[in-house]
Every structure is written in C-alpha cells, then in structure tokens.
Design a protein around this motif. Sequence first.
Motif, mmCIF file in Angstrom:
data_model
loop_
_atom_site.group_PDB
_atom_site.id
_atom_site.type_symbol
_atom_site.label_atom_id
_atom_site.label_comp_id
_atom_site.label_asym_id
_atom_site.label_seq_id
_atom_site.Cartn_x
_atom_site.Cartn_y
_atom_site.Cartn_z
ATOM 1 N N THR A 85 0.836 -1.200 0.000
ATOM 2 C CA THR A 85 0.000 0.000 0.000
ATOM 3 C C THR A 85 0.870 1.249 0.000
ATOM 4 O OG1 THR A 85 -0.151 -0.087 2.419
ATOM 5 C CG2 THR A 85 -1.942 -1.094 1.173
ATOM 6 N N THR A 86 0.376 2.297 -0.668
ATOM 7 C CA THR A 86 1.032 3.600 -0.672
ATOM 8 C C THR A 86 -0.011 4.668 -0.360
ATOM 9 O OG1 THR A 86 0.655 4.196 -2.993
ATOM 10 C CG2 THR A 86 2.546 2.771 -2.511
ATOM 11 N N PRO A 104 4.630 6.323 4.895
ATOM 12 C CA PRO A 104 5.593 5.458 4.200
ATOM 13 C C PRO A 104 4.901 4.297 3.489
ATOM 14 C CG PRO A 104 6.321 5.931 6.452
ATOM 15 C CD PRO A 104 4.907 6.417 6.344
ATOM 16 N N ASP A 105 5.438 3.920 2.321
ATOM 17 C CA ASP A 105 4.944 2.735 1.624
ATOM 18 C C ASP A 105 5.163 1.510 2.512
ATOM 19 O OD1 ASP A 105 4.640 4.602 -0.338
ATOM 20 O OD2 ASP A 105 6.115 3.729 -1.717
ATOM 21 N N GLU A 143 13.494 3.030 6.481
ATOM 22 C CA GLU A 143 14.238 2.077 7.300
ATOM 23 C C GLU A 143 13.775 2.098 8.753
ATOM 24 O OE1 GLU A 143 18.416 2.629 6.880
ATOM 25 O OE2 GLU A 143 18.438 2.202 4.717
ATOM 26 N N GLY A 144 13.415 3.287 9.240
ATOM 27 C CA GLY A 144 12.950 3.375 10.624
ATOM 28 C C GLY A 144 11.673 2.588 10.833
ATOM 29 N N ARG A 188 -3.515 0.566 8.902
ATOM 30 C CA ARG A 188 -3.824 1.354 7.701
ATOM 31 C C ARG A 188 -3.785 0.472 6.456
ATOM 32 N NH1 ARG A 188 -0.724 5.518 10.223
ATOM 33 N NH2 ARG A 188 1.144 4.840 9.120
ATOM 34 N N SER A 189 -2.795 -0.402 6.385
ATOM 35 C CA SER A 189 -2.642 -1.250 5.207
ATOM 36 C C SER A 189 -3.798 -2.238 5.087
ATOM 37 C CB SER A 189 -1.307 -1.992 5.276
ATOM 38 O OG SER A 189 -1.035 -2.663 4.081
ATOM 39 N N LEU A 190 -4.171 -2.877 6.179
ATOM 40 C CA LEU A 190 -5.265 -3.843 6.136
ATOM 41 C C LEU A 190 -6.603 -3.143 5.874
ATOM 42 C CD1 LEU A 190 -4.299 -6.285 9.037
ATOM 43 C CD2 LEU A 190 -4.032 -6.629 6.572
#
Length: 320
Positions: A85-86, A104-105, A143-144, A188-190
């Motif tokens: 997701t983006t 972040p993606d 990366e974080g 958020r992605s789900l």
Amino acid sequence: MKTTDRNRTVRSGFLAACCAVALVAGCSSTDADSDPAPDQAASSNEVTIAVTPTTTTVVDPGAEPRRVLAFDTADSDEQTVDLTTTSTVSQQIDNGAPQDFSSPDLTVPLSASTSETVPDDDAATGATRSVELTIGAATSPDEGLTDALAASEGSTARLASTDSGAITALHITPADAALDTARAAIERSLNAAVYRSVDFPDAEVGVGAVWTVDQQVLSGITLNQRSTVTLRALDGDRATLDVAITQTPESSTWNLPDNAGTLNIATYTFTGSGTLEIDLTRPLPVGGSITAGGEQMYTDPDSTTVLRQTVGDSIGWAAR
C-alpha cells in the motif's frame, strides 16, 4: 502582531493540523486513523474495526453463459500473498509552501486460510466465513519503519466475510511486542485492503457484466464511494475485474471533531482505477492493483483561509 493577524495565524495552524490528521488517514479511503474508534477487547489486545455495509447493483449482466460468482474456499490450501500500500498527501495553506504528510509505503506478507466457524459478533454482521491472516515480516522503504515492524511479525488478523466477498468486519491482534508506529501502519494497510475489496452480486453474470458497489467511507468527512466493476474475463474460478472508483462527500460542510467548528468543502475530487485478479477458491486477491487520487479545497467560513490538498494512494496484490 495585530490581534486579527495573530488569530488568523492560530486558525491557519489549527486547520493545518486538523486536516492533515484527518486526510492522511482518509485520503486513500483506508481511514484507519479516523474511522470509528476500534473496540479494544477486554480479555486480549484484539482490535475490532467496524466496516460499513455495501450495496451491490447489477448494471449489465454480461454475455451468456452466466452464473452466480461466489467464494468457495473451505477446501483451499493456505494462501500466501504480499499486500503493498502507498499513501501520499501534499497540503498547502493559502500561498504558503506545500507540506508533505505522506505515509511510508508498506509491504505486508500475509498467509491466509478460511474457517466456516464465524463468531457470533461477526455472524450478526451477515458474515458467513472467517478469513484468518498471519502477518509476516513487513517492510518499507523507510528504514525506521522497517525496524519498528520487526516486532510485529506473527501478528494476526481476521476478516469477517460473506460468500459474495463483502467484508463486514476487521479484527487485528498485534504481537505482544509490537510497537505503536508499526501497529498503526499495519492497521492502515489492512483497512486499505478492506475498502479496495470487491464483492460480487447475487445475480448470475457473464463476461462483460458491470455492477456497482456503493459504500460509505468515514474519514472525518463522510464520503460516498462507488466502485464500478466490469467482469473482463472468467476462466473457471479465475475472474479478472476492472475496477473504477469515485468518491464524493455526502455534505458540503465538514463538522470538525470535538465541536471545533466547520470547514466548507469547496471542491472535492477523488477517482481511481485498476484491475484485480480473483480466484474464487482463494480468500484474497491473487494479483492486481488499484491506484486512486484527487484534489480537495477547503475554506474557513470565518476567514479567507484556503487549504488545498493533493492526495493519492495505491494498493497491490502479488501471489508468493
């Protein structure tokens, strides 16, 4: 500084903070940050996010032969896919410099299986099956965030679903050591997956069929989302679906949270399109992507302040 200038500065700062928070969550129709508050289970760390109901209407039944398309995943093996997701948000107040509030993606590996045992609370939403998800080692170009996600590996989730594919509830159980930033990103992605999913009509359809799926998306502003679905190809249980999305606000006024006032919605555009590959013997899409975006402008009824936003999002599925 004059009092009026100071008030305008404070109001502009308030608008920036309020709109950024609401639309960073809502611009992709994922709305995890500003959906109705999740219910925290008393006996575990499971979070339940209610999903608004859908209404499906056939526009064109398509060519013969036709059949009712429904999921039958009871005997399927475990499915493994990557969900990517983006979400982007660029914001500008008056003639000020644009600000970037993008998320972040994120790529989330998922292992999915189906159970016909449906808990009572899910059955009450009309669900007839449960899709059990195990979350693998999620990654991001940030990366974080990738570092923060490490402790979330092994988290689980459950989708309450109907045989037509309509998702009626989302349950997420983070790993005990999961960090808040990672938990929010996975939610958020789900949630993006939920609001970019497609359900089938209960009528017989054939290749070329067109139907609409209407659903409200709650992101501080109530949005009416319509997905227009075209059955481009059907090979056995494998369906290729072209999807076009539009969102329109239900009202021309945004009532801010906590009685903080209102904003006028001067303009609001949000559209998208893409293709999904669906295997009716698998609980999740096996491929495809949908990309959407638009521009919005909000005005303060008590001043000349104007807030403009350009938003975009995408969701992609890839079998592993």
